[in-house]
Design an enzyme around this catalytic site. Structure first.
Site, mmCIF file in Angstrom:
data_model
loop_
_atom_site.group_PDB
_atom_site.id
_atom_site.type_symbol
_atom_site.label_atom_id
_atom_site.label_comp_id
_atom_site.label_asym_id
_atom_site.label_seq_id
_atom_site.Cartn_x
_atom_site.Cartn_y
_atom_site.Cartn_z
ATOM 1 N N LYS A 182 8.163 6.289 -1.864
ATOM 2 C CA LYS A 182 6.864 5.973 -1.245
ATOM 3 C C LYS A 182 7.081 5.141 0.020
ATOM 4 C CE LYS A 182 2.825 3.206 -1.235
ATOM 5 N NZ LYS A 182 2.021 2.112 -1.766
ATOM 6 N N LYS A 210 3.785 -5.797 -1.198
ATOM 7 C CA LYS A 210 3.775 -5.647 0.264
ATOM 8 C C LYS A 210 4.885 -6.498 0.890
ATOM 9 C CE LYS A 210 -1.104 -4.754 1.254
ATOM 10 N NZ LYS A 210 -2.293 -5.306 1.901
ATOM 11 N N ASP A 266 -2.880 -5.337 7.659
ATOM 12 C CA ASP A 266 -4.108 -4.931 6.978
ATOM 13 C C ASP A 266 -4.132 -3.411 6.898
ATOM 14 O OD1 ASP A 266 -6.463 -5.815 5.621
ATOM 15 O OD2 ASP A 266 -7.632 -4.913 7.212
ATOM 16 N N SER A 267 -4.624 -2.918 5.791
ATOM 17 C CA SER A 267 -4.550 -1.474 5.575
ATOM 18 C C SER A 267 -5.729 -1.013 4.741
ATOM 19 C CB SER A 267 -3.243 -1.139 4.858
ATOM 20 O OG SER A 267 -3.078 -1.994 3.740
ATOM 21 N N PHE A 280 0.376 0.501 -6.285
ATOM 22 C CA PHE A 280 -0.848 -0.289 -6.463
ATOM 23 C C PHE A 280 -2.016 0.454 -5.801
ATOM 24 C CE2 PHE A 280 -1.621 -1.973 -2.157
ATOM 25 C CZ PHE A 280 -0.430 -1.623 -1.544
HETATM 26 P P1 IMP Z 1 -5.515 -5.444 2.192
HETATM 27 O O1 IMP Z 1 -4.697 -6.121 1.153
HETATM 28 O O2 IMP Z 1 -6.693 -6.185 2.677
HETATM 29 O O3 IMP Z 1 -4.678 -4.856 3.291
HETATM 30 O O4 IMP Z 1 -6.184 -4.240 1.400
HETATM 31 C C1 IMP Z 1 -5.797 -2.970 1.556
HETATM 32 C C2 IMP Z 1 -6.365 -2.165 0.405
HETATM 33 O O5 IMP Z 1 -6.197 -0.793 0.764
HETATM 34 C C3 IMP Z 1 -5.569 -2.382 -0.867
HETATM 35 O O6 IMP Z 1 -6.182 -3.270 -1.741
HETATM 36 C C4 IMP Z 1 -5.576 -1.000 -1.458
HETATM 37 O O7 IMP Z 1 -6.769 -0.842 -2.166
HETATM 38 C C5 IMP Z 1 -5.579 -0.087 -0.248
HETATM 39 N N1 IMP Z 1 -4.200 0.241 0.147
HETATM 40 C C6 IMP Z 1 -3.542 -0.121 1.273
HETATM 41 N N2 IMP Z 1 -2.290 0.350 1.284
HETATM 42 C C7 IMP Z 1 -2.148 1.012 0.121
HETATM 43 C C8 IMP Z 1 -1.046 1.703 -0.462
HETATM 44 O O8 IMP Z 1 0.070 1.780 0.072
HETATM 45 N N3 IMP Z 1 -1.284 2.263 -1.658
HETATM 46 C C9 IMP Z 1 -2.479 2.183 -2.303
HETATM 47 N N4 IMP Z 1 -3.522 1.525 -1.828
HETATM 48 C C10 IMP Z 1 -3.361 0.946 -0.617
#
Ligand code: IMP
Length: 200
Positions: free
Chosen positions: A172, A14, A68-69, A149
């Protein structure tokens, strides 16, 4: 002078994606060098992104970027959403397997999915800016590919016939939800810097 923004993430892929995008706006991204001691909540992506960024701004007195995603399945009422990273303990593979098992309970046509990302930039001068991005697609029957990932091996973006994990990283990143959210937030940040210079 090049402006520096600190990025509230410990995830190297990221960080690289964010760094590459903000560089195009003459902003340098830096890892903060301290642990982001924030408990992610279950309320919203935006709230989590803001908590991470504001932790750095209040600790270090700097402008900071938090992200956050997650992934949402409309036919599962948006599940797993904000708990995408932790709805099942274990590895990304374990979570992919668990999500595929849930998908099997749905009708074959109900495989739509959407990645969502929020980016929040908290400002040392006070306040914050928010950017949002999404990537629509569908869940494949089986995991395929080893790039990226998280849910990349099971997600096929609209307009493609391959999972994200089979696409080169650059490709991507050129379509990703995170890319859209970062660009939206950074454009607002560049405007903020211009305004700030006029006022000071
Ligand atoms: P964060 O690190 O709390 O934002 O968790 C986001 C979670 O959403 C990640 O651990 C992934 O499981 C999923 N995620 C978010 N963005 C992506 C992506 O670009 N590809 C694949 N999984 C993603």
């Amino acid at each position: 002078m090049m402006r520096t923004i600190f990025v509230a993430t410990g995830n190297a892929s990221k960080f690289k994606e964010i760094k590459d995008i903000v560089q195009r706006y003459d902003i340098s991204a830096q890892m903060p060098g301290i642990e982001i001691d924030v408990q992610e909540g279950v309320v919203s992506y935006e709230e989590n992104a803001r908590l991470k960024a504001s932790y750095l701004t209040s600790k270090l007195g700097i402008d900071a970027l938090g992200e956050d995603s997650g992934i949402e399945i409309p036919a599962l009422n948006g599940f797993p959403g904000v708990i995408s990273a932790r709805f099942v303990e274990g590895s990304d593979q374990d979570r992919n397997a668990a999500l595929l098992a849930k998908m099997q309970l749905l009708k074959p046509g109900d495989r739509k999915a959407v990645f969502k990302a929020f980016v929040v930039i908290t400002l040392k001068s006070g306040g914050y800016l928010t950017g949002y991005g999404e990537l629509r697609g569908r869940i494949n029957d089986i995991p395929m590919g080893s790039n990226g990932f998280g849910y990349d091996p099971i997600f096929i973006p609209d307009g493609y016939d391959r999972t994200l994990a089979l696409l080169p990283g650059d490709e991507k990143n050129s379509i990703s939800h995170r890319r859209k959210a970062i660009e939206s937030a950074i454009k607002q940040y560049v405007e903020h810097i211009k305004q700030f210079k006029i006022q000071h």
